[in-house]
Design an enzyme around this catalytic site. Structure first.
Site, PDB file in Angstrom:
ATOM      1  N   GLU A  33      49.770  51.870   4.383  1.00 40.89           N
ATOM      2  CA  GLU A  33      48.434  51.284   4.166  1.00 40.89           C
ATOM      3  C   GLU A  33      47.575  51.528   5.399  1.00 40.89           C
ATOM      4  O   GLU A  33      47.975  51.222   6.513  1.00 40.89           O
ATOM      5  CB  GLU A  33      48.547  49.784   3.865  1.00 40.89           C
ATOM      6  CG  GLU A  33      47.230  49.034   3.794  1.00 40.89           C
ATOM      7  CD  GLU A  33      46.220  49.630   2.814  1.00 40.89           C
ATOM      8  OE1 GLU A  33      46.542  49.786   1.618  1.00 40.89           O
ATOM      9  OE2 GLU A  33      45.077  49.963   3.250  1.00 40.89           O
ATOM     10  N   GLY A  38      46.531  44.645   0.135  1.00 39.37           N
ATOM     11  CA  GLY A  38      45.891  43.997  -1.014  1.00 39.37           C
ATOM     12  C   GLY A  38      44.705  44.804  -1.515  1.00 39.37           C
ATOM     13  O   GLY A  38      44.215  44.580  -2.620  1.00 39.37           O
ATOM     14  N   GLY A  39      44.216  45.742  -0.683  1.00 40.68           N
ATOM     15  CA  GLY A  39      43.178  46.661  -1.121  1.00 40.68           C
ATOM     16  C   GLY A  39      41.864  45.987  -1.478  1.00 40.68           C
ATOM     17  O   GLY A  39      41.536  44.903  -0.978  1.00 40.68           O
ATOM     18  N   THR A  40      41.136  46.629  -2.352  1.00 38.08           N
ATOM     19  CA  THR A  40      39.799  46.163  -2.742  1.00 38.08           C
ATOM     20  C   THR A  40      39.871  44.771  -3.358  1.00 38.08           C
ATOM     21  O   THR A  40      39.088  43.881  -3.017  1.00 38.08           O
ATOM     22  CB  THR A  40      39.199  47.140  -3.782  1.00 38.08           C
ATOM     23  OG1 THR A  40      39.284  48.462  -3.262  1.00 38.08           O
ATOM     24  CG2 THR A  40      37.764  46.798  -4.094  1.00 38.08           C
ATOM     25  N   CYS A  41      40.780  44.587  -4.296  1.00 44.04           N
ATOM     26  CA  CYS A  41      40.815  43.348  -5.069  1.00 44.04           C
ATOM     27  C   CYS A  41      40.910  42.136  -4.156  1.00 44.04           C
ATOM     28  O   CYS A  41      40.113  41.211  -4.228  1.00 44.04           O
ATOM     29  CB  CYS A  41      41.986  43.383  -6.054  1.00 44.04           C
ATOM     30  SG  CYS A  41      42.186  41.834  -6.939  1.00 44.04           S
ATOM     31  N   HIS A 440      39.820  20.960 -31.035  1.00 41.72           N
ATOM     32  CA  HIS A 440      38.430  20.497 -30.954  1.00 41.72           C
ATOM     33  C   HIS A 440      38.264  19.580 -29.752  1.00 41.72           C
ATOM     34  O   HIS A 440      39.123  18.741 -29.519  1.00 41.72           O
ATOM     35  CB  HIS A 440      38.054  19.721 -32.221  1.00 41.72           C
ATOM     36  CG  HIS A 440      36.712  19.079 -32.128  1.00 41.72           C
ATOM     37  ND1 HIS A 440      35.536  19.799 -32.248  1.00 41.72           N
ATOM     38  CD2 HIS A 440      36.348  17.790 -31.880  1.00 41.72           C
ATOM     39  CE1 HIS A 440      34.517  18.967 -32.100  1.00 41.72           C
ATOM     40  NE2 HIS A 440      34.984  17.749 -31.874  1.00 41.72           N
TER      41      HIS A 440
HETATM   42  C1  LIG Z   1      32.921  43.647  -5.813  1.00 41.54           C
HETATM   43  C2  LIG Z   1      34.077  43.952  -6.725  1.00 41.54           C
HETATM   44  C3  LIG Z   1      34.536  42.970  -7.585  1.00 41.54           C
HETATM   45  C4  LIG Z   1      35.603  43.234  -8.434  1.00 41.54           C
HETATM   46  N1  LIG Z   1      36.020  42.253  -9.293  1.00 41.54           N
HETATM   47  C5  LIG Z   1      37.029  42.513 -10.139  1.00 41.54           C
HETATM   48  C6  LIG Z   1      37.506  41.501 -11.020  1.00 41.54           C
HETATM   49  O1  LIG Z   1      36.995  40.381 -11.035  1.00 41.54           O
HETATM   50  N2  LIG Z   1      38.557  41.789 -11.835  1.00 41.54           N
HETATM   51  C7  LIG Z   1      39.139  43.024 -11.825  1.00 41.54           C
HETATM   52  O2  LIG Z   1      40.091  43.242 -12.574  1.00 41.54           O
HETATM   53  N3  LIG Z   1      38.720  44.000 -11.000  1.00 41.54           N
HETATM   54  C8  LIG Z   1      37.687  43.768 -10.161  1.00 41.54           C
HETATM   55  N4  LIG Z   1      37.286  44.742  -9.293  1.00 41.54           N
HETATM   56  C9  LIG Z   1      37.979  46.049  -9.319  1.00 41.54           C
HETATM   57  C10 LIG Z   1      39.310  45.951  -8.553  1.00 41.54           C
HETATM   58  O3  LIG Z   1      39.080  45.464  -7.247  1.00 41.54           O
HETATM   59  C11 LIG Z   1      39.975  47.310  -8.509  1.00 41.54           C
HETATM   60  O4  LIG Z   1      40.038  47.824  -9.805  1.00 41.54           O
HETATM   61  C12 LIG Z   1      41.396  47.198  -7.958  1.00 41.54           C
HETATM   62  O5  LIG Z   1      41.383  46.713  -6.635  1.00 41.54           O
HETATM   63  C13 LIG Z   1      42.068  48.570  -8.016  1.00 41.54           C
HETATM   64  O6  LIG Z   1      43.308  48.503  -7.412  1.00 41.54           O
HETATM   65  P1  LIG Z   1      43.967  49.787  -6.768  1.00 41.54           P
HETATM   66  O7  LIG Z   1      45.327  49.361  -6.386  1.00 41.54           O
HETATM   67  O8  LIG Z   1      43.821  50.943  -7.652  1.00 41.54           O
HETATM   68  O9  LIG Z   1      43.083  50.127  -5.468  1.00 41.54           O
HETATM   69  P2  LIG Z   1      42.671  49.274  -4.208  1.00 41.54           P
HETATM   70  O10 LIG Z   1      42.756  47.824  -4.477  1.00 41.54           O
HETATM   71  O11 LIG Z   1      41.355  49.802  -3.762  1.00 41.54           O
HETATM   72  O12 LIG Z   1      43.784  49.620  -3.119  1.00 41.54           O
HETATM   73  C14 LIG Z   1      43.928  50.898  -2.579  1.00 41.54           C
HETATM   74  C15 LIG Z   1      44.528  50.788  -1.193  1.00 41.54           C
HETATM   75  O13 LIG Z   1      44.873  52.082  -0.720  1.00 41.54           O
HETATM   76  C16 LIG Z   1      44.553  52.194   0.649  1.00 41.54           C
HETATM   77  N5  LIG Z   1      44.410  53.625   0.970  1.00 41.54           N
HETATM   78  C17 LIG Z   1      43.510  54.483   0.443  1.00 41.54           C
HETATM   79  N6  LIG Z   1      43.734  55.726   0.899  1.00 41.54           N
HETATM   80  C18 LIG Z   1      44.791  55.652   1.725  1.00 41.54           C
HETATM   81  C19 LIG Z   1      45.505  56.601   2.491  1.00 41.54           C
HETATM   82  N7  LIG Z   1      45.189  57.901   2.471  1.00 41.54           N
HETATM   83  N8  LIG Z   1      46.535  56.166   3.255  1.00 41.54           N
HETATM   84  C20 LIG Z   1      46.892  54.855   3.273  1.00 41.54           C
HETATM   85  N9  LIG Z   1      46.258  53.919   2.547  1.00 41.54           N
HETATM   86  C21 LIG Z   1      45.227  54.310   1.778  1.00 41.54           C
HETATM   87  C22 LIG Z   1      43.264  51.394   0.768  1.00 41.54           C
HETATM   88  O14 LIG Z   1      43.046  50.990   2.102  1.00 41.54           O
HETATM   89  C23 LIG Z   1      43.551  50.214  -0.157  1.00 41.54           C
HETATM   90  O15 LIG Z   1      44.166  49.161   0.525  1.00 41.54           O
HETATM   91  C24 LIG Z   1      36.229  44.502  -8.415  1.00 41.54           C
HETATM   92  C25 LIG Z   1      35.788  45.495  -7.528  1.00 41.54           C
HETATM   93  C26 LIG Z   1      34.722  45.223  -6.698  1.00 41.54           C
HETATM   94  C27 LIG Z   1      34.259  46.293  -5.743  1.00 41.54           C
END
Ligand SMILES: Cc1cc2nc3c(=O)[nH]c(=O)nc-3n(C[C@H](O)[C@H](O)[C@H](O)COP(=O)(O)OP(=O)(O)OC[C@H]3O[C@@H](n4cnc5c(N)ncnc54)[C@H](O)[C@@H]3O)c2cc1C
Length: 457
Positions: A33, A38-41, A440
């Site tokens: 990572e 935990g990434g975007t979520c 209800h």
């Molecule tokens: C403002 C906002 C609100 C949202 N609300 C919702 C919601 O309410 N409900 C919902 O279902 N979805 C929601 N989403 C969408 C949701 O956040 C994403 O669909 C979800 O996080 C995708 O998960 P993922 O594991 O594919 O990627 P991510 O969660 O983005 O995780 C990817 C990870 O990979 C890492 N990474 C990337 N490239 C590399 C690399 N080369 N080397 C090492 N690490 C790397 C990143 O740092 C990141 O930690 C929302 C998105 C946003 C922007």
């Protein structure tokens, strides 16, 4: 070169769970990572925005207190430092728990850094090279700025930098009238900002049916949010202490001005700096990794999960990707992406819960379609709660009697939708749901009634 049984790049919404399953099955797993676990979520998406939405709902409820006969002595004020601190606590709890588990789990090596392919089965992180017969990509995506002249000359916010705000911008202009933009629009309006939403499509959330776009616009404008649809941003510049967007529009002023600018106009996958060429992994022209129905890429032993494969853009689709890969690899259970039904929510208040097809999609599919609809103004629970905006709608295939899709825009819409979604997964006829006795007073109790009033669309 360090050898593993499996390498996972990205600790987002699929990677950690998959790492846990593989390590639990006795494999030696490396998970890489580059930023926050935990990434975007967890860090800049679902968790913080829904925590902020809860604060905004509390503010709104307080602002409406007198409607419910509740007296507040003095005006309602929002302390953004405390709102942010609450959000930061919720996020940290989730991220820290996950980080400590990844760092200590048996058979797991947690590596901080940017992972990049240097060969089909070799990944470089810093000075180290790792190899494994199985590599899983869970790299997610990031906000992308549209081509607006002058954007590189003005400060602007994205969903990530919005997380650092501990004040209410006097006037927030949001470029993008879709899911992310609308959630920020309503929450910041409720915190006290003037808000303008600029959307180039003729209506908000244009992938939904027109009646849903119209009802969502009504909810937004009723709270004093200015909506500018069919307005394409041509350029942006600083003007006095403010930021001015020049618009190409046939109605309304040709300029939208505010103190702060949020760009919420699309996302792109994090595949541009992953060394995909070195591994020979194919993408489409937007950078989404090509995968088959079991999430395998074109390179043997490499899978792509979550937002980076373009098969979904939600946490639940990323998590479902993990379940599919784990089932195929470890459980001899041939789960497929094509088995899943579309489902998501828009977390404005009231929320929109969606399952399956829109009415436009159902009609386009050539099926003979029945539709049931009910406004929240005719739902007792919504009236009792004083939340009568919105409506619900259900779409049925006239010949198979199966439910094709539904939308619930009203109190608890994000939860109510699941009773419809589950019947869809069961592939049961709508009559099963029509005959169910619901509790209800709830919004869900009107779903059987609505199914009793289906009409040809
Ligand atoms: C403002 C906002 C609100 C949202 N609300 C919702 C919601 O309410 N409900 C919902 O279902 N979805 C929601 N989403 C969408 C949701 O956040 C994403 O669909 C979800 O996080 C995708 O998960 P993922 O594991 O594919 O990627 P991510 O969660 O983005 O995780 C990817 C990870 O990979 C890492 N990474 C990337 N490239 C590399 C690399 N080369 N080397 C090492 N690490 C790397 C990143 O740092 C990141 O930690 C929302 C998105 C946003 C922007």
């Amino acid at each position: 070169m360090a050898s593993f049984d499996a390498i996972i790049i990205g600790a987002g919404q699929a990677g950690p769970s998959l790492a846990g399953r593989l390590a639990g099955a006795g494999m030696k797993v490396a998970i890489i990572e580059r930023n926050l676990v935990g990434g975007t979520c967890v860090n800049t998406g679902c968790t913080p925005t829904k925590t902020l939405v809860a604060s905004a709902e509390a503010a709104r409820f307080a602002q409406r207190a007198s409607e419910f006969g509740v007296v507040l002595d003095g005006p309602v004020r929002v302390d953004m430092k405390r709102v942010k601190a609450r959000k930061d606590r919720v996020v940290a709890q989730s991220r820290d728990g996950l980080t400590s588990w990844l760092s200590t789990a048996a058979n797991m090596t947690f590596i901080r850094g940017h992972g990049r392919f240097v060969g089909p089965h070799e990944v470089r992180v810093g000075t180290e090279t790792l190899t494994a017969p199985r590599i899983f990509l869970n790299v997610g995506g990031r906000a992308v700025a549209p081509p607006i002249g002058g954007l590189d000359q003005v400060p602007y916010l994205t969903n990530s930098s919005m997380m650092d705000l501990d004040f209410v911008p006097p006037h927030l202009v949001i470029v993008g009238g879709s899911y992310i933009g609308l959630e920020f629009a309503q929450m910041y309006r409720r915190f006290g900002a003037a808000v303008t939403v600029v959307e180039m499509a003729p209506r908000l959330i244009a992938r939904e049916d027109e009646d849903i776009s119209a009802a969502v616009e009504e909810i937004m404008t009723a709270e004093g949010i200015e909506i500018r649809t069919a307005a394409k941003c041509l350029s942006v510049a600083k003007s006095g202490g403010e930021i001015a967007l020049t618009l190409d529009c046939s109605a309304g002023a040709p300029v939208a001005t505010g103190t702060h600018l949020l760009i919420a106009a699309g996302r792109r996958p994090n595949t541009d700096d992953l060394g995909l060429d070195a591994a020979g992994i194919a993408t489409d022209n937007r950078g989404y990794i090509h995968v088959d129905d079991g999430l395998k890429t074109n390179v043997e032993g490499v899978w792509a999960l979550g937002d980076c494969n373009g098969k979904g853009a939600f946490t639940h689709t990323a998590y479902n990707d993990f379940e599919i890969v784990a089932a195929n690899l470890l459980d001899k259970d041939q789960r497929r992406v094509s088995d899943r039904l579309q489902a998501y929510a828009l977390y404005i208040d009231p929320a929109l819960g969606r399952a399956g097809m829109s009415l436009a999609e159902a009609k386009k599919s050539g099926r003979s379609v029945l539709v049931g609809q009910r406004p929240m103004a005719r739902v007792s629970r919504a009236i009792e709660k004083g939340e009568t905006h919105g409506f619900m709608k259900i779409i049925v295939d006239a010949s198979t009697k199966q439910i094709l899709g539904a939308a619930v825009l009203g109190p608890g819409g994000d939860e109510v939708i699941h009773c419809i979604l589950d019947i869809m997964y069961a592939k049961a006829p709508y009559t099963v749901l029509q005959r169910a006795m619901h509790i209800h007073p709830t919004v869900s109790e009107l779903i059987p009634t609505m199914l009793g009033e289906l009409k040809a669309a």
